[in-house]
Motif scaffolding. Structure first.
Motif, PDB file in Angstrom:
ATOM      1  N   GLN A  82       3.986   0.253  10.939  1.00 24.58           N
ATOM      2  CA  GLN A  82       4.914  -1.053  10.646  1.00 24.58           C
ATOM      3  C   GLN A  82       5.960  -0.271   9.660  1.00 24.58           C
ATOM      4  OE1 GLN A  82       5.386  -3.407   7.934  1.00 24.58           O
ATOM      5  NE2 GLN A  82       7.333  -3.944   9.119  1.00 24.58           N
ATOM      6  N   GLY A  83       7.278  -0.103  10.079  1.00 25.28           N
ATOM      7  CA  GLY A  83       8.169   0.293   9.385  1.00 25.28           C
ATOM      8  C   GLY A  83       8.376   1.642   9.259  1.00 25.28           C
ATOM      9  N   TYR A  84       7.775   2.384  10.094  1.00 27.45           N
ATOM     10  CA  TYR A  84       8.058   3.868  10.129  1.00 27.45           C
ATOM     11  C   TYR A  84       8.250   4.385  11.459  1.00 27.45           C
ATOM     12  CZ  TYR A  84       5.889   3.844   5.579  1.00 27.45           C
ATOM     13  OH  TYR A  84       5.530   4.107   3.890  1.00 27.45           O
ATOM     14  N   SER A 102      -0.701  11.304   7.008  1.00 23.75           N
ATOM     15  CA  SER A 102      -0.319  10.735   5.599  1.00 23.75           C
ATOM     16  C   SER A 102       0.954   9.825   5.765  1.00 23.75           C
ATOM     17  CB  SER A 102      -0.190  11.650   4.650  1.00 23.75           C
ATOM     18  OG  SER A 102       0.868  12.789   5.083  1.00 23.75           O
ATOM     19  N   LEU A 103       1.392   9.046   4.895  1.00 24.23           N
ATOM     20  CA  LEU A 103       2.556   8.299   4.654  1.00 24.23           C
ATOM     21  C   LEU A 103       2.947   7.833   3.332  1.00 24.23           C
ATOM     22  CD1 LEU A 103       2.320   5.112   4.421  1.00 24.23           C
ATOM     23  CD2 LEU A 103       1.619   5.230   6.854  1.00 24.23           C
ATOM     24  N   GLU A 104       4.345   7.952   3.162  1.00 26.26           N
ATOM     25  CA  GLU A 104       4.704   7.316   1.462  1.00 26.26           C
ATOM     26  C   GLU A 104       4.721   6.011   1.644  1.00 26.26           C
ATOM     27  OE1 GLU A 104       5.004   9.318  -0.936  1.00 26.26           O
ATOM     28  OE2 GLU A 104       4.745  11.190  -0.226  1.00 26.26           O
ATOM     29  N   THR A 105       4.607   5.308   0.641  1.00 26.16           N
ATOM     30  CA  THR A 105       4.398   3.980   0.536  1.00 26.16           C
ATOM     31  C   THR A 105       4.831   3.575  -0.823  1.00 26.16           C
ATOM     32  OG1 THR A 105       3.776   1.633   1.140  1.00 26.16           O
ATOM     33  CG2 THR A 105       2.272   3.415   0.653  1.00 26.16           C
ATOM     34  N   SER A 106       5.663   2.351  -1.205  1.00 28.65           N
ATOM     35  CA  SER A 106       5.681   1.832  -2.376  1.00 28.65           C
ATOM     36  C   SER A 106       4.831   0.424  -2.511  1.00 28.65           C
ATOM     37  CB  SER A 106       7.288   1.755  -2.821  1.00 28.65           C
ATOM     38  OG  SER A 106       7.845   0.823  -1.880  1.00 28.65           O
ATOM     39  N   ARG A 107       4.520  -0.096  -1.399  1.00 22.55           N
ATOM     40  CA  ARG A 107       3.587  -1.240  -1.107  1.00 22.55           C
ATOM     41  C   ARG A 107       2.218  -1.038  -1.663  1.00 22.55           C
ATOM     42  NH1 ARG A 107       5.497  -4.618   2.279  1.00 22.55           N
ATOM     43  NH2 ARG A 107       4.144  -6.182   1.247  1.00 22.55           N
ATOM     44  N   THR A 108       1.705  -2.159  -2.148  1.00 20.51           N
ATOM     45  CA  THR A 108       0.256  -2.232  -2.680  1.00 20.51           C
ATOM     46  C   THR A 108      -0.333  -3.363  -1.916  1.00 20.51           C
ATOM     47  OG1 THR A 108       0.815  -3.894  -4.386  1.00 20.51           O
ATOM     48  CG2 THR A 108       0.682  -1.511  -4.889  1.00 20.51           C
ATOM     49  N   ARG A 247       9.922  -3.910   4.815  1.00 23.37           N
ATOM     50  CA  ARG A 247       9.937  -2.787   4.888  1.00 23.37           C
ATOM     51  C   ARG A 247       8.823  -2.041   4.076  1.00 23.37           C
ATOM     52  NH1 ARG A 247      15.601  -0.235   4.387  1.00 23.37           N
ATOM     53  NH2 ARG A 247      14.312   1.717   4.195  1.00 23.37           N
ATOM     54  N   MET A 248       8.089  -1.015   4.220  1.00 23.29           N
ATOM     55  CA  MET A 248       7.064  -0.591   3.602  1.00 23.29           C
ATOM     56  C   MET A 248       7.410   0.300   2.149  1.00 23.29           C
ATOM     57  SD  MET A 248       4.196  -1.604   4.859  1.00 23.29           S
ATOM     58  CE  MET A 248       2.782  -0.313   4.232  1.00 23.29           C
ATOM     59  N   ASP A 249       8.751   0.742   2.493  1.00 22.19           N
ATOM     60  CA  ASP A 249       9.413   1.171   1.316  1.00 22.19           C
ATOM     61  C   ASP A 249      10.040   0.450  -0.057  1.00 22.19           C
ATOM     62  OD1 ASP A 249      11.418   0.897   2.914  1.00 22.19           O
ATOM     63  OD2 ASP A 249      12.389   2.650   2.755  1.00 22.19           O
ATOM     64  N   GLU A 250       9.855  -0.910   0.493  1.00 23.48           N
ATOM     65  CA  GLU A 250      10.780  -2.107  -0.555  1.00 23.48           C
ATOM     66  C   GLU A 250       9.453  -2.517  -1.104  1.00 23.48           C
ATOM     67  OE1 GLU A 250      12.941  -4.533   1.704  1.00 23.48           O
ATOM     68  OE2 GLU A 250      14.592  -3.324   2.084  1.00 23.48           O
ATOM     69  N   THR A 251       9.863  -2.596  -2.514  1.00 22.96           N
ATOM     70  CA  THR A 251       8.842  -3.428  -3.472  1.00 22.96           C
ATOM     71  C   THR A 251       8.840  -4.958  -3.383  1.00 22.96           C
ATOM     72  OG1 THR A 251       8.725  -1.451  -4.883  1.00 22.96           O
ATOM     73  CG2 THR A 251       7.948  -3.645  -5.705  1.00 22.96           C
ATOM     74  N   THR A 252       7.806  -5.673  -3.337  1.00 19.22           N
ATOM     75  CA  THR A 252       7.995  -7.216  -3.309  1.00 19.22           C
ATOM     76  C   THR A 252       7.515  -7.665  -4.501  1.00 19.22           C
ATOM     77  OG1 THR A 252       5.670  -7.486  -2.242  1.00 19.22           O
ATOM     78  CG2 THR A 252       7.191  -7.076  -0.699  1.00 19.22           C
TER      79      THR A 252
END
Length: 419
Positions: A82-84, A102-108, A247-252
């Motif tokens: 989701q988001g990629y 692999s994928l890059e993410t800023s989410r936790t 989005r998975m590259d956005e920080t909540t």
């Protein structure tokens, strides 16, 4: 497809009385017959396994184990999250093999990742299996604990031993005073210079009363970290009302709260203090304060699973905390609930630090009415934070300079004249 083409050509040749056309269907029929006789008899397997049990913010990895069936020449993979943007790969058949993903993410937190749709091909792509699906699999992405130092302390240190200097007399390093030697004082605490200067009898040259040096006792702190999971808002304000996936590259805000809680918990645990964790949005048993490496693992496991759960009821009173604990409340303060609870804790005598976890908002997709509503919400929030500071709650915003802000908070003069 080849069999359908062969039947079509044969039908046209017979119906039209054209044997030359009907002969063209013979190679296609033989090809379809041979493909049917040599087709894979068993279905292959594809399993997804996380590469590491502990994934942190950044690159998340997993492994796809592909075992094609006997007779398959190739395996076509489509990997999506989701988001990629989906990615495709063509893998040769034969033996089993492992494919790193692999994928890059800023989410936790816990997220569903790596959905794999796959099918097998045989006999020059004449035979294609029906698509199958593997995943997505839940992967827990832990926040990275940023190093912090010069952490603030509670108003009172109730512990019996530790690395901080308390206000009571006991075994420590900082001098409290010098007093006459009394029962209970240790011999090694006798200050011979002071005794010789104050109690020597000039006529006899003998010492009279001995003087001992007293020190402040060392103690540990009790810290309760409280995360407000009632809302989870991202940078895009248009998605706050729901219906739009973040989005998975956005920080909540919860990603910021997890990062702040992890960094603060790690800093205090490294100092030997006792740290606990509670969730303001869920009525469940908190992680009680404790020290040590196992406590850090317990806090990590609870933090990664902090998430909004329905619409929580309004609490009649603040959650009960250990006496004299330092409270660190991580919240967006978009409503009055978290601020009300923080004021109650401050009224009970706790030192409360409010950590603002609202990320930098974006208004790119808002119209004029929505921008006006956002300005009103942020104005109420700013007034709410100012009211908290007037009630004695210390507020900081979690950012790259939070270490400097926490250092400034730690230098605040405490009751009794000590810092």
């Amino acid at each position: 497809m080849a069999a359908f083409a062969a039947v079509t050509v044969l039908t046209i040749g017979v119906a039209g009385g054209r044997p030359d056309v009907a002969v063209l269907a013979v190679p296609l029929l033989l090809t379809s017959l041979w493909a049917g006789l040599t087709r894979p008899r068993q279905a292959g397997t594809l399993t997804l396994t996380p590469t590491t049990e502990h994934s942190e913010t950044g690159q998340v990895r997993t492994e796809a184990r592909v075992k094609p069936p006997a007779g398959a020449e190739a395996v076509l993979l489509r990997v999506s999250s989701q988001g990629y943007r989906p990615q495709h790969a063509l893998v040769a058949g034969g033996s089993a093999r492992s494919i790193p993903l692999s994928l890059e993410t800023s989410r936790t937190g816990v997220h569903e990742m790596f959905r794999v749709d796959w099918l097998t091909e045989a006999f020059g792509a004449v035979l294609v299996s029906s698509p199958r699906q593997a995943g997505p699999i839940p992967i827990a992405v832990h926040p990275t604990a940023r190093p912090l130092k010069d952490m603030p302390l509670p108003f009172r240190l109730p512990g019996l031993t530790g690395t901080h200097t308390s206000r009571r007399v006991g075994e420590g390093y900082e001098t409290h005073d010098v007093h006459e030697f009394a029962p209970g004082d240790r011999l090694r605490r006798i200050d011979w210079r002071v005794s010789a200067r104050r109690a020597i009898d000039t006529s006899t040259g003998r010492l009279g009363t001995l003087y001992a040096r007293r020190t402040f006792a060392t103690a540990d702190a009790t810290v309760m970290i409280v995360v407000d999971s009632r809302d989870d808002v991202g940078e895009d304000v248009s998605a706050w009302a729901g219906g739009i996936d973040v989005r998975m590259d956005e920080t909540t805000s919860l990603d910021v709260a997890r990062e702040a809680a992890a960094a603060i918990a790690r800093a205090y645990l490294d100092l030997g203090d006792r740290v606990g964790l509670d969730d303001l949005g869920r009525r469940r048993r908190p992680v009680p304060p404790a020290a040590g490496r196992h406590q850090w693992e317990r806090i990590q496991q609870r933090l990664v699973r902090v998430a909004p759960e329905g619409w929580p009821d309004r609490r009649q009173r603040a959650p009960q905390l250990p006496s004299g604990a330092l409270v660190v409340l991580c919240s967006t303060f978009l409503d009055d609930e978290a601020a009300r609870i923080a004021r109650q804790w401050r009224a009970y005598g706790h030192r409360v630090i409010a950590v603002d976890t609202l990320p930098q908002v974006s208004t790119a997709f808002l119209n004029e009415f929505q921008e006006t509503a956002l300005r009103l919400v942020l104005l109420e929030r700013r007034q709410r934070l100012r009211a908290l500071e007037r009630s004695g709650v210390e507020a900081v915003a979690w950012s790259a300079d939070t270490a400097v802000e926490l250092h400034a908070v730690s230098r605040t003069r405490l009751p009794g004249g000590r810092r």
